[in-house]
Design an enzyme around this catalytic site. Sequence first.
Site: not given
Ligand code: NAD
Length: 461
Positions: A92
Amino acid sequence: MFNRAVALMDLPPGLEEKIRVCNSTYTVRFGVRLRGQIQTFTGYRSVHSEHMEPVKGGIRYAMGVNQDEVEALAALMTYKCALVEAPFGGSKGGLRIDPRQYDEHELELITRRFAYELIKRDLIDPAQNVPAPDMGTGEREMAWIADQYARMNTTDINARACVTGKPLNAGGIAGRVEATGRGVQYALREFFRHPEDMAAAGLAGSLDGKRVIVQGLGNVGYHAASFLRDEDGCLITGIIERDGALVDPRGLDVDAVRDWIAKHGGVSGFPGAEYVENGALVLEQACDILIPAALEGVINRTNAARVKAPLIIEAANGPITAAADDILRDKGTVIIPDMYANAGGVTVSYFEWVKNLSHIRFGRMQRRAEEARTRLLIDELERLDRYLGDAWALRPEFKEKYLRGSDELELVRSGLDDTMRIAYQSMREVWHARPEVKDLRTAAYIVSIGKVAASYRAKGI
Ligand code: NAD
């Protein structure tokens, strides 16, 4: 959580410790000249386990990034890859930055410099360490990283495989952007195929009409919510974002909310729904399925007892703390764990890496051949059709569907669906077969640690 699982396994203590610890973490501090002065940034790349190489894991851009978090997320990647049988070790990366404070050109300078620091130490490399997007990063950053690697390794024919989650025109794969959200949907569909598992959560029927609350309408949350709404008939009764939450028992229009956020920077003011300023309270509202898809630790010892959802699917990494996990387990809440629930991203990343190494789009060789063979069958059936007259006829829509060979997107979806089904079944088998295994998370750990242990044993460690 790891300890709870290994206590139920029969591993030699040395091997248990070898699997638990994080192999290495590299911290880099680098300067970039921005707006007339040098700004210093801190970034990390952590490698948890190299039982398989390359190691794999996203790069996160957020102010909260620190060594502990990166190491925990790297460990999760090890178990996630093992569970879905993606042939990678866990890694990571993270950069302590608020990306919203910088314009696109500045972010490119910062990303290229961070990538340079990692590439020169083989911490980005198609055969050794392959990053992907995570919170705060996306296709754009991955394209910059791929280009930076190619510039520094001009004769590496596999350069594009150094990172996944790239745009399609830069070596990406169809269906990667939405893969994690799609995986969450496939995970829920598989859960709902098992009445015994649904009963454990006190649920029955199908996904149709189920009330869903989602936290975070970013990449993962948006796609999961919109697929569940548009394709499975779920009602998205709550959306929690940074600045508050929206609630509508009749179901929210996910696309309209997303457009509103893009225009206004938050959910507040969205017409036709109740706005709740303290968004975290909506995590505690009654619903059938809760999808935390934003950040870690949002369900913790302070609010876990009040969370009413009987089923929580961890789309984000680590949204439920260990203390909250205990509280929820005692309450009988069923948790579909992050290690499995959000593995759609790494699964399709695996397909992208294979595509890059094979230098050919999936389906390119066989699609038309497949169509020609089905055409033969259809021609033959139509001959019969003429012979039988009105008594029997091929429906035109069947013909059209049956004749079409699979393109890359269909193949990716099929591979992802298969992966999510098989991984779920491997977890539930352990969950149901062993009475001392009380939850899916412990089952997931047992399956994946077992696979990692087998790899180490095969290496003679
Ligand atoms: P992203 O940045 O696209 O989206 C995150 C969202 O959460 C945003 O819309 C943001 O405004 C919102 N947010 C931030 N702080 C917040 C809060 N305090 N309360 C409510 N909403 C809040 O990120 P993502 O890629 O969608 O990732 C989200 C989660 O999924 C993370 O934990 C990441 O590790 C996990 N994840 C992502 C992927 C991927 O392919 N993108 C894969 C596996 C896991």
